[in-house]
Design a protein around this motif. Structure first.
Motif, short mmCIF file in Angstrom:
data_model
loop_
_atom_site.label_atom_id
_atom_site.label_comp_id
_atom_site.label_asym_id
_atom_site.label_seq_id
_atom_site.Cartn_x
_atom_site.Cartn_y
_atom_site.Cartn_z
N ALA A 4 0.84 -1.21 0.00
CA ALA A 4 0.00 0.00 0.00
C ALA A 4 0.87 1.25 0.00
O ALA A 4 0.64 2.19 -0.78
CB ALA A 4 -0.91 0.00 1.23
N GLY A 5 1.86 1.20 0.85
CA GLY A 5 2.77 2.36 0.97
C GLY A 5 3.47 2.62 -0.35
O GLY A 5 3.52 3.76 -0.81
N ALA A 6 3.94 1.54 -0.97
CA ALA A 6 4.67 1.69 -2.22
C ALA A 6 3.76 2.28 -3.28
O ALA A 6 4.16 3.16 -4.06
CB ALA A 6 5.20 0.33 -2.68
N THR A 7 2.50 1.82 -3.28
CA THR A 7 1.55 2.34 -4.28
C THR A 7 1.38 3.84 -4.08
O THR A 7 1.46 4.61 -5.05
CB THR A 7 0.18 1.65 -4.12
OG1 THR A 7 0.42 0.27 -3.94
CG2 THR A 7 -0.68 1.89 -5.34
N ILE A 8 1.16 4.24 -2.83
CA ILE A 8 0.95 5.67 -2.56
C ILE A 8 2.17 6.46 -2.99
O ILE A 8 2.08 7.50 -3.62
CB ILE A 8 0.65 5.91 -1.06
CG1 ILE A 8 -0.66 5.25 -0.69
CG2 ILE A 8 0.59 7.40 -0.74
CD1 ILE A 8 -0.95 5.22 0.78
N PHE A 9 3.33 5.87 -2.73
CA PHE A 9 4.56 6.57 -3.08
C PHE A 9 4.64 6.80 -4.58
O PHE A 9 4.91 7.89 -5.05
CB PHE A 9 5.78 5.76 -2.60
CG PHE A 9 7.07 6.37 -3.05
CD1 PHE A 9 7.53 7.53 -2.43
CD2 PHE A 9 7.77 5.84 -4.10
CE1 PHE A 9 8.70 8.11 -2.86
CE2 PHE A 9 8.94 6.42 -4.53
CZ PHE A 9 9.41 7.55 -3.91
N ILE A 10 4.34 5.72 -5.35
CA ILE A 10 4.42 5.83 -6.81
C ILE A 10 3.41 6.87 -7.30
O ILE A 10 3.72 7.72 -8.12
CB ILE A 10 4.19 4.46 -7.48
CG1 ILE A 10 5.38 3.56 -7.15
CG2 ILE A 10 4.03 4.60 -8.99
CD1 ILE A 10 5.16 2.11 -7.46
N VAL A 11 2.19 6.80 -6.74
CA VAL A 11 1.15 7.74 -7.17
C VAL A 11 1.61 9.17 -6.94
O VAL A 11 1.52 10.01 -7.83
CB VAL A 11 -0.17 7.45 -6.41
CG1 VAL A 11 -1.16 8.60 -6.62
CG2 VAL A 11 -0.77 6.14 -6.90
N THR A 12 2.14 9.43 -5.75
CA THR A 12 2.57 10.82 -5.49
C THR A 12 3.73 11.22 -6.37
O THR A 12 3.81 12.34 -6.81
CB THR A 12 2.97 11.05 -4.01
OG1 THR A 12 3.74 9.93 -3.60
CG2 THR A 12 1.79 11.26 -3.12
N THR A 13 4.61 10.28 -6.64
CA THR A 13 5.73 10.61 -7.52
C THR A 13 5.23 10.98 -8.90
O THR A 13 5.64 11.97 -9.48
CB THR A 13 6.71 9.41 -7.62
OG1 THR A 13 7.00 8.98 -6.31
CG2 THR A 13 7.98 9.81 -8.33
N TRP A 73 0.87 16.16 2.75
CA TRP A 73 1.67 16.09 3.98
C TRP A 73 2.53 14.83 3.98
O TRP A 73 3.71 14.85 4.32
CB TRP A 73 0.78 16.09 5.22
CG TRP A 73 0.34 17.44 5.70
CD1 TRP A 73 -0.94 17.91 5.75
CD2 TRP A 73 1.18 18.49 6.21
NE1 TRP A 73 -0.95 19.19 6.25
CE2 TRP A 73 0.33 19.57 6.54
CE3 TRP A 73 2.55 18.64 6.41
CZ2 TRP A 73 0.80 20.77 7.07
CZ3 TRP A 73 3.02 19.83 6.94
CH2 TRP A 73 2.16 20.88 7.26
N LYS A 74 1.89 13.69 3.55
CA LYS A 74 2.65 12.43 3.57
C LYS A 74 3.84 12.49 2.63
O LYS A 74 4.92 12.00 2.96
CB LYS A 74 1.73 11.27 3.19
CG LYS A 74 0.98 10.76 4.41
CD LYS A 74 0.12 9.55 4.09
CE LYS A 74 -0.82 9.28 5.25
NZ LYS A 74 -2.19 8.99 4.80
N SER A 75 3.63 13.08 1.46
CA SER A 75 4.75 13.15 0.52
C SER A 75 5.87 14.04 1.10
O SER A 75 7.04 13.79 0.86
CB SER A 75 4.28 13.65 -0.84
OG SER A 75 4.02 15.04 -0.81
N GLN A 77 6.42 14.32 4.37
CA GLN A 77 7.01 13.55 5.48
C GLN A 77 8.00 12.51 4.97
O GLN A 77 8.95 12.17 5.66
CB GLN A 77 5.90 12.85 6.28
CG GLN A 77 5.11 13.79 7.14
CD GLN A 77 3.77 13.21 7.57
OE1 GLN A 77 3.22 12.33 6.91
NE2 GLN A 77 3.24 13.71 8.68
N ASN A 78 7.77 12.02 3.75
CA ASN A 78 8.64 10.96 3.23
C ASN A 78 9.92 11.46 2.58
O ASN A 78 10.74 10.66 2.18
CB ASN A 78 7.86 10.11 2.21
CG ASN A 78 7.21 8.93 2.91
OD1 ASN A 78 7.09 8.95 4.13
ND2 ASN A 78 6.83 7.92 2.16
N GLN A 79 10.07 12.77 2.45
CA GLN A 79 11.30 13.26 1.85
C GLN A 79 12.43 13.20 2.85
O GLN A 79 12.22 13.30 4.05
CB GLN A 79 11.11 14.72 1.41
CG GLN A 79 10.12 14.84 0.29
CD GLN A 79 10.09 16.24 -0.25
OE1 GLN A 79 11.06 16.96 -0.17
NE2 GLN A 79 8.98 16.60 -0.81
#
Ligand SMILES: *[C@@H]1O[C@H](CO)[C@@H](O)[C@H](O)[C@H]1NC(C)=O
Ligand SMILES: *[C@@H]1O[C@H](CO)[C@@H](O)[C@H](O)[C@H]1NC(C)=O
Ligand SMILES: *[C@@H]1O[C@H](CO)[C@@H](O)[C@H](O)[C@H]1NC(C)=O
Ligand SMILES: *[C@@H]1O[C@H](CO)[C@@H](O)[C@H](O)[C@H]1NC(C)=O
Ligand SMILES: *[C@@H]1O[C@H](CO)[C@@H](O)[C@H](O)[C@H]1NC(C)=O
Ligand SMILES: *[C@@H]1O[C@H](CO)[C@@H](O)[C@H](O)[C@H]1NC(C)=O
Ligand SMILES: *[C@@H]1O[C@H](CO)[C@@H](O)[C@H](O)[C@H]1NC(C)=O
Ligand SMILES: *[C@@H]1O[C@H](CO)[C@@H](O)[C@H](O)[C@H]1NC(C)=O
Length: 490
Positions: A4-13, A73-75, A77-79
């Motif tokens: 799930a996390g990876a998917t969200i990451f790809i989507v935001t990227t 916000w999540k994107s 926080q992940n930087q």
């Protein structure tokens, strides 16, 4: 990393890269390269706002219609990079929601329409050091203590222990909740400027008195005419106090309790003459005092500043009425002997007042001044002011030449408008009596000779029109100087 996390990451990227016109396949190749720094700093927010990595700043001034979404916000926080400052000014935000955990230190929320704040809004911003809420619509009702509630620990809420600076200026606050700062025990700077309190009531006083770490307090433009005597009992380390633009008619008595105050600004108050009871109380730590744009002071009397024995910078500029400076305004008879004590003044600003003379005894160590600003006063160039003319102005000219210009005579009539510096070298006493004829004669001869020569040159070069014009202008200035000289020796 879970799916799930990876998917969200790809989507935001993808979202972040889309506006740049980078296609799906380009993103995929980025993925396979696995260069963490390259992909971790592309946040969706940086497409809306300006992300300035060098200054660790996200600037969203006038760029948002609402707060960041959860994904944004999540994107962030992940930087790998944590932006220390976020500016969200001029965005018409009306409320502050509970903000998610982020390492921001400086949060600027000024110039919005903020009228409500969620309880504990800042509790997950554990690094928050500076919070600017100025120029909003905050009221006394909105500002309850739990707005600033800190993170929840097992037993209780902890304070927002890093918050040092809070700006509540330019809101609609009339009074403070007495416990407003209970979660902000380490607050060092507070601005309440330009809220119409009119009076510091008991609750407000309690709130301020509880700020034991407070160093800087701005209470300017609050329509205050008095301060409770005991307001500074609590903030023992108060260092800077700004009381400009209020309605004080006297030097506030409460100041005598701010024992560690180093800087005080009292500009634009209707404080009357500094004499009798209306003089400064003992404030031995005070180094900087500013009282400019005072409409009602024409006299600074004996003892006005005598109890400020550590003063190094005194700014009394732009006091249009100020006409009398007593010779004992600064001095103090400490020993009871023959000598007076004076503060170790380093900078003295008396520009743009209505002063005609500067008494020599006002200070002793004039030579210790690094700045003496006497410009734009109607100086009296009679003998009575000789010390200033013969000693002080040449000294100013040699240390800070800029400050020697525009120190002009107003009296006597024949020296009106003449730079004091110009009469320093000539014997000003006889100059005023018109008897230094040799000196004046030489100047007149020179001044008359130049235009004659120039006129001759102009005639010679007739036909060259650009030159003609220049010479005409030169002639005009020289003739006016000659006529000034005539005034000078009448
Ligand atoms: C952020 O990273 C965490 C793990 O470090 C991951 O669980 C989460 O899904 C990521 N979120 C986004 C939006 O990429
Ligand atoms: C991401 O960070 C790296 C270095 O940390 C920088 O070279 C790169 O330009 C950044 N990318 C963006 C889109 O900001
Ligand atoms: C805020 O509101 C004003 C007036 O309605 C408008 O002119 C301005 O563009 C708005 N600002 C933003 C960032 O939406
Ligand atoms: C703040 O942190 C607490 C504890 O970690 C968490 O339960 C809460 O959801 C967070 N609040 C927000 C708005 O993220
Ligand atoms: C006055 O200033 C000096 C030098 O800055 C300082 O050492 C001294 O403590 C000050 N006196 C008071 C009473 O604060
Ligand atoms: C300045 O002082 C002169 C007397 O020296 C006085 O006549 C004049 O009214 C004063 N000007 C102002 C603005 O107070
Ligand atoms: C200081 O005060 C004492 C006693 O009041 C007095 O005798 C002395 O002349 C004063 N010193 C000065 C310089 O005015
Ligand atoms: C003022 O200073 C300038 C140099 O800065 C010097 O040339 C000039 O002679 C000085 N004027 C007087 C009157 O001392």
């Amino acid at each position: 990393m879970n799916i799930a996390g990876a998917t969200i990451f790809i989507v935001t990227t993808i979202c972040a890269l889309m506006p740049l016109g980078i296609t799906d396949s380009a993103v995929k190749s980025e993925e396979t390269k696995t260069e963490p720094s390259a992909k971790q700093n592309t946040s969706a927010i940086c497409t809306k706002c300006v992300c300035d990595v060098e200054n660790s700043l996200i600037d969203c001034t006038n760029k948002l219609t609402d707060w960041f979404t959860d994904e944004e916000w999540k994107s962030l926080q992940n930087q790998t990079i944590v932006f220390e400052s976020i500016k969200m000014e001029h965005n018409n935000l009306t409320t502050i929601p509970a903000l998610p955990a982020y390492g921001v230190k400086n949060l600027y929320l000024g110039y919005n329409q903020i009228a409500s704040i969620t309880l504990g809004a800042f509790q997950n911003l554990t690094e928050l050091t500076k919070l600017d809420l100025s120029n909003n619509k905050l009221t006394s009702k909105t500002l309850v203590p739990d707005v600033f509630k800190g993170p929840y620990s097992q037993q209780d809420f902890e304070p927002l222990k890093n918050l040092k600076s809070l700006n509540l200026g330019y809101n609609l606050i009339h009074s403070l909740n007495d416990d407003l700062f209970e979660h902000l025990p380490y607050l060092e700077e507070l601005s309440l400027s330009s809220n119409t309190f009119q009076v510091i009531d008991r609750l407000t006083e309690t709130a301020v008195a509880g700020l034991s770490s407070l160093k800087v307090l701005d209470m300017s433009f609050m329509e205050l005419s008095t301060l409770p005597d005991t307001i500074f009992h609590g903030p023992r380390d108060l260092d800077t106090l700004i009381l400009s633009g209020n309605l004080f008619k006297q030097v506030p008595k409460a100041l005598s309790f701010s024992k560690n105050l180093k800087r005080l600004v009292l500009d634009e108050n209707p404080i009357g003459n500094l004499e009798g009871e209306n003089v400064f109380p003992a404030m031995t730590s005070l180094k900087y005092l500013r009282m400019a744009y005072m409409q009602d002071i024409y006299k600074i009397g004996p003892g006005a500043f005598s109890e400020l024995q550590n003063l190094t910078e005194l700014i009394l500029s732009d006091n249009k009425m100020l006409t009398e400076l007593d010779l004992h305004a600064l001095s103090k008879n400490v020993t009871g002997g023959d000598f007076l004590d004076y503060p170790p003044l380093d900078k003295l600003y008396l520009n743009n007042c209505n002063l005609t003379t500067l008494p020599r005894e006002f200070l002793v160590r004039w030579d210790k001044l690094s700045v003496l600003d006497l410009r734009f006063n109607p100086w009296d160039c009679h003998t009575s002011n000789e010390y200033m003319i013969k000693y002080l102005i040449p000294r100013v000219n040699s240390t800070t030449p800029l400050l020697a210009k525009n120190v002009k005579c107003e009296y006597p009539e024949e020296l009106k408008g003449v730079e004091v510096l110009k009469i320093v070298n000539g014997d000003f006493e006889s100059a005023t009596q018109g008897s230094s004829l040799v000196w004046i004669g030489i100047i007149i001869a020179i001044l008359l000779a130049i235009p004659i020569i120039l006129a001759g040159m102009a005639v010679y070069k007739r036909g060259h029109c650009r030159l003609c014009k220049k010479n005409e202008a030169a002639n005009r200035t020289l003739y006016s100087r000659t006529s000034f000289n005539e005034d000078f020796h009448i």
